[in-house]
Design an enzyme around this catalytic site. Structure first.
Site, PDB file in Angstrom:
ATOM      1  CG  ASP A 146      -1.735   1.158   1.300  1.00  0.00           C
ATOM      2  OD1 ASP A 146      -1.560   2.507   0.673  1.00  0.00           O
ATOM      3  OD2 ASP A 146      -2.603   1.245   2.419  1.00  0.00           O
ATOM      4  CD  GLN A 156      -0.781   9.070   3.426  1.00  0.00           C
ATOM      5  OE1 GLN A 156       0.096   9.922   3.334  1.00  0.00           O
ATOM      6  NE2 GLN A 156      -1.991   8.819   3.702  1.00  0.00           N
TER       7      GLN A 156
HETATM    8  C1  LIG Z   1      -1.884   4.541   3.785  1.00  0.00           C
HETATM    9  C2  LIG Z   1      -3.174   4.606   3.415  1.00  0.00           C
HETATM   10  N1  LIG Z   1      -3.873   3.370   2.635  1.00  0.00           N
HETATM   11  C3  LIG Z   1      -4.931   3.487   2.014  1.00  0.00           C
HETATM   12  C4  LIG Z   1      -5.687   4.763   1.990  1.00  0.00           C
HETATM   13  C5  LIG Z   1      -7.058   4.768   1.201  1.00  0.00           C
HETATM   14  O1  LIG Z   1      -6.798   5.509  -0.041  1.00  0.00           O
HETATM   15  P1  LIG Z   1      -8.332   6.001  -0.762  1.00  0.00           P
HETATM   16  O2  LIG Z   1      -9.212   6.560   0.555  1.00  0.00           O
HETATM   17  O3  LIG Z   1      -8.023   6.987  -1.532  1.00  0.00           O
HETATM   18  O4  LIG Z   1      -9.022   4.807  -1.358  1.00  0.00           O
HETATM   19  C6  LIG Z   1      -5.295   5.879   2.629  1.00  0.00           C
HETATM   20  C7  LIG Z   1      -6.008   7.132   2.576  1.00  0.00           C
HETATM   21  O5  LIG Z   1      -7.043   7.218   2.729  1.00  0.00           O
HETATM   22  C8  LIG Z   1      -4.127   5.789   3.250  1.00  0.00           C
HETATM   23  O6  LIG Z   1      -3.413   6.689   3.851  1.00  0.00           O
END
Ligand SMILES: Cc1ncc(COP(=O)(O)O)c(C=O)c1O
Ligand SMILES: Cc1ncc(COP(=O)(O)O)c(C=O)c1O
Lengths: 153, 426, 426, 153
Positions: free
Chosen positions: B215, B218
């Site tokens: 993931d 960030q």
């Molecule tokens: C580390 C991390 N993973 C996943 C997400 C999910 O991203 P999104 O809400 O744009 O799908 C976020 C942010 O919300 C995040 O900071």
């Protein structure tokens, strides 16, 4: 750019009077390719003659570009050794990706130079390529070519 | 802070010129939730709509050609930004969809296999199999895997955290074994700021034949990332956190893994042939992009990439590193303030969570908001991480290219103001 | 054609002022694929980014408050447009996601139940159960159900078509029985133009206890639709076909069904509580909206709704009906032209497919394109429908509010030109 | 709008010195409510005294608004008949949805009028409502109220 540059007379002629259309009695490799966006179909068959030259059989339905391209393919590559046919295939692919800026070599490409205008219509390039991609696939399936040296995605 | 000229950058972001709460100039420190967008991105989206809007990959007329070209150029541009080829880039609506796409490969394969469809055995799960995440995952990289386990009988494991907010790497030995089928890990924590040694973890995953997922929500917006160097099979992130529009996310995958995965969303534009009796699917990335795509958003994201590359991702990272060092120094010395996450700027991003003794994070955020400073409060979609540190929530600042040291000073001032207001000894 | 002043409307769509293929004025007749967007929609999106952009439902600062407000107002506005309350409106990325959300409720429930999670038995499928669609479905309402069957052992059935392109309603008797667990039907066919008697079909579905789903992609943009009057449990459609931005779709659901369905995409913002060991979920619609949402697109869609309502959906429908009658008359009399779909304008929308004898649809489209007329060619993501009518593909015009009778004249002229060019007797 | 209008002294006082905080020995109905966006928690318990008046027990963690709101709730409704308490609850809900334009009736709402400023901060309304939603839920679970007459979403 005129519509005539896309549909040159040679193309329309091959479309109306396809050369060598029909299937082989004993194909070595067969590939049925479909263009998923428009439904054009080509069934391409290959075999080799006693002298090692390519035998080509094909059928298909679809637009003028795809069907004329199959007819031109037939004329250009049948009877050639696989390696020679592959050179022509590569030249055709290059022509299609030239965005219309190529000066195709008639020595190599024969009637296929008429497709130079197609390269300016991105949505039609796939039509023109359909039989040529099927040819490669049929050659691989027929053991006439390995995947590795036939990689032009 | 050579390289990043904050004043010049700010001028590109119309929203940063506005005021909030009775005419206070806005200080936006919530880019970890979503970033602001420069005019270049807004202009690119609008220009697409005003000149080339059509359904990509669904027409042969000139507008459709142009829309398809714009969409595919955007894909190539986004790929290039992270060192990947076009065909390895799948567009989704956000990172959450990207991660669900990865997780559903497992539950879908398991269900399909049960009724006789041939699937890649790597994606087929059964009781005894395990899925490994960490205790610092965003909910988006936790709940999809909980659901996979609930749908297949597999077991969820997680890497615990040290008190300093880092992964307890010594636990890996026990946690990764022959039962491990997938390891999914956040690159940079959105709540702790920790940057994890994902390449090492992916190598450990591959050593036992597990699929590796990262993931990178960030990390990719904040530092140079070469997705291939991460060693993962799949990497997920969002466009809206990297100056891009809302409504677009990305999944990078190796050709090998994308070929092996079953489709996720099914419908138009992802097919090879369709009959009532059954269908076959296009090669990736099309296989994973059912429906009319978010072309305008892809174009906007490509413009965001252009903007970031013009700044230089090395410069962006250096700028944020300097902000991080400064903020850690100041906050670390503020009485009553405790940082949740690594106290040092090494292997750490600029998202900094903290709690203030005697004041609930929500109230801290409110005082800051009242001063025009936008920060995030709550569990930051990483509730289990809050529990790990025995805090109900945190206040988090997450600066970006349009923030400078004075914004950090403002936060410090705000915290002191909160302590005064709530009459907490400081 | 009282009510719809095409010239005035066209002025709101910057793209319609452009030229294509060597300076030919654009005649856009591909709104069935995606519609063009008025400046009002583009302005609304941009204004959001420039003033209130933040992650909705994820912050307490002023921008987050404003973004949340904008997002929820958009939800209410979209609901109002189709006669639904806010809480019955789920935002997705497109209709394809909406329909997959519906389909996954079945495969997910079936898998969850197998490992002991309590699910609503209506969503649990087994061999012997059946799923009913029609032979005129868009791939988006066909393949997801094929996949559900492949994952649960259920069987797919479909309502066949008459030669006039209508549903063979007499077959319903046989097709809907106690094995039927879900009936999913397109309201207006995107390839044939047929408007189906969905309320009747939904009633038949409910009579056997099946869940009823309607694909309203091609109806909601073109006529007044009260989703409750359709009698369906779930109704799916896209924003980009109704003047809205790309990247947003809608799923309407009754409160009862949305409560009963398991979540689909999981992650942030759709939760009630989260622990490493397991999570509980928020009530709908939040339960189905994981991740940072497409706020700007929701705002744009609300502006599209405002635009359409200002015109009046009755007027829009009447305008299209007049175009349809005119086009059917002209095309119906053109030698060598065969309409695929109902030949009469009753219970029929404005999307008209045809084939020209001796010329492949792709080539017809190309000649039209060369004259500046954008139409769609191919199988229109309804390949089985093409097979049913034994055509490899069709050429389709799909007019909208910015088209008038002269555009139909241009198509007729174009067809004649194609016949001349390809030397086909006409 | 000043921050003081949000955090009135009464609120801060209830936050620092919560009234009646603690659990009941024999609750009839219990509801544990969490605000999923910020993690605020309230555990609300109800029972009835011999005279039919409400007994209230509660605990919680969270921001000043949510915890002060629980304390004010305790002061306002304990000892009242359920129907009386419900009137106050409805008045409080109305106040919270007033967007700050209400002129709350101190006769009915007592210290709760201090929450008028909260109504201007949409993200904080849920904090203030948390104990009051939990109260309704606890009353339903304890059989003191039916779902039907307690519908204010
Ligand atoms: C580390 C991390 N993973 C996943 C997400 C999910 O991203 P999104 O809400 O744009 O799908 C976020 C942010 O919300 C995040 O900071
Ligand atoms: C009838 C119908 N259903 C479903 C879809 C799918 O919509 P989308 O591609 O926006 O997801 C379309 C249009 O593409 C359609 O016309």
């Amino acid at each position: 750019m005129s519509i005539e540059s896309l549909y040159q007379d040679i193309i329309l002629d091959h479309y109306k009077n396809p050369r060598g259309r029909g299937l082989l009695a004993a194909p070595l490799g067969v590939a049925f390719h479909v263009n998923p966006t428009c439904g054009d179909e080509v069934n391409m068959q290959v075999a080799t003659a006693a002298d090692g030259g390519l035998l080509i059989g094909y059928e298909g339905t679809g637009c003028s570009i795809s069907q004329a391209s199959a007819s031109v393919l037939y004329e250009l590559v049948r009877g050639l050794p696989v390696a020679e046919a592959e050179k022509i295939r590569m030249a055709f692919l290059e022509l299609m990706h030239s965005q219309g800026h190529a000066e195709p070599d008639e020595e190599v490409l024969g009637d296929a130079i008429a497709f130079v205008g197609v390269a300016k219509y991105p949505a039609r390039i796939k039509c023109a390529l359909l039989p040529w991609m099927a040819l490669q696939d049929a050659e691989i399936k027929g053991g006439l070519m390995t995947e590795a040296n036939g990689d032009q995605k | 802070m050579a390289g990043i000229e904050v004043a010049r950058i700010k001028a590109d972001f119309p929203i940063l010129g506005r005021t909030v709460r009775d005419n206070k100039p806005l200080i936006y420190l919530d880019s970890g939730a979503t970033s602001q967008k420069p005019v270049e991105v807004l202009d690119a989206e609008r220009a697409f709509y005003e000149t080339s809007n059509a359904a990509a990959h669904r027409g042969a007329h000139q507008l459709a050609e142009e829309a398809t070209g714009a969409y595919e150029s955007a894909r190539a541009r986004v790929g290039e930004f992270v060192g990947a080829a076009s065909e390895n880039i799948v567009f989704t609506k956000n990172a959450t969809e990207s991660l669900n796409l990865a997780a559903y490969a497992f539950s879908n394969s398991t269900a399909l296999a049960r009724w006789g469809t041939r699937v890649d055995p790597r994606f087929q799960l059964k009781p005894g199999d395990s899925v490994l995440v960490t205790q610092m995952e965003h909910h988006a990289n936790l709940i999809p895997w909980q659901e996979v386990c609930a749908k297949t009988g597999a077991t969820l494991r997680w890497i615990p955290l040290t008190d300093d907010g880092r992964l307890e790497m010594s636990a890996l030995e026990e946690l990764i074994d022959s039962s491990t089928k997938v390891v999914s890990v956040v690159h940079q924590s959105n709540i702790l700021g920790t940057i994890n040694p994902v390449a090492e973890i992916m190598a450990r995953a591959h050593a036992v034949g597990a699929v590796g997922v990262v993931d990178a929500c960030q990390s990719i917006p904040h530092m140079p990332v070469d997705v291939r160097a991460l060693g993962a099979d799949l990497v997920a992130w969002s466009g809206h956190k990297m100056l891009g529009p809302t409504g677009i996310g990305v999944l990078y995958g190796t050709g090998e893994i994308l070929n092996a995965m079953p489709p996720f969303l099914t419908g138009g534009s992802m097919i090879a042939t369709v009959e009532m009796e059954g269908s076959t699917y296009a090669p990736p990335p099309q296989k994973f992009e059912a429906g009319v795509s978010m072309v305008a958003q892809a174009v906007g994201l490509a413009a965001a990439v252009d903007y970031l590359e013009a700044l230089g991702m090395q410069q962006v990272a250096a700028h944020e590193h300097a902000l991080t060092e400064y903020a850690l120094l100041l906050l670390g010395h503020l009485p009553g303030v405790k940082i949740i996450g690594p106290g040092q700027a090494e292997d750490r991003g600029s998202a900094i969570s903290f709690v203030v003794e005697g004041i609930h994070p929500h109230d801290v955020g409110q005082i800051l908001d009242n001063m025009g400073i936008a920060v995030r409060v709550g569990h930051h979609c990483a509730w289990p991480t809050c529990r790990r540190f025995a805090v109900p929530a945190t206040t988090r600042i997450s600066p970006y290219i349009y923030n400078d040291l004075s914004d950090i000073d403002a936060v410090v001032e705000g915290i002191c103001e909160a302590q005064r207001f709530f009459k907490v000894a400081s």
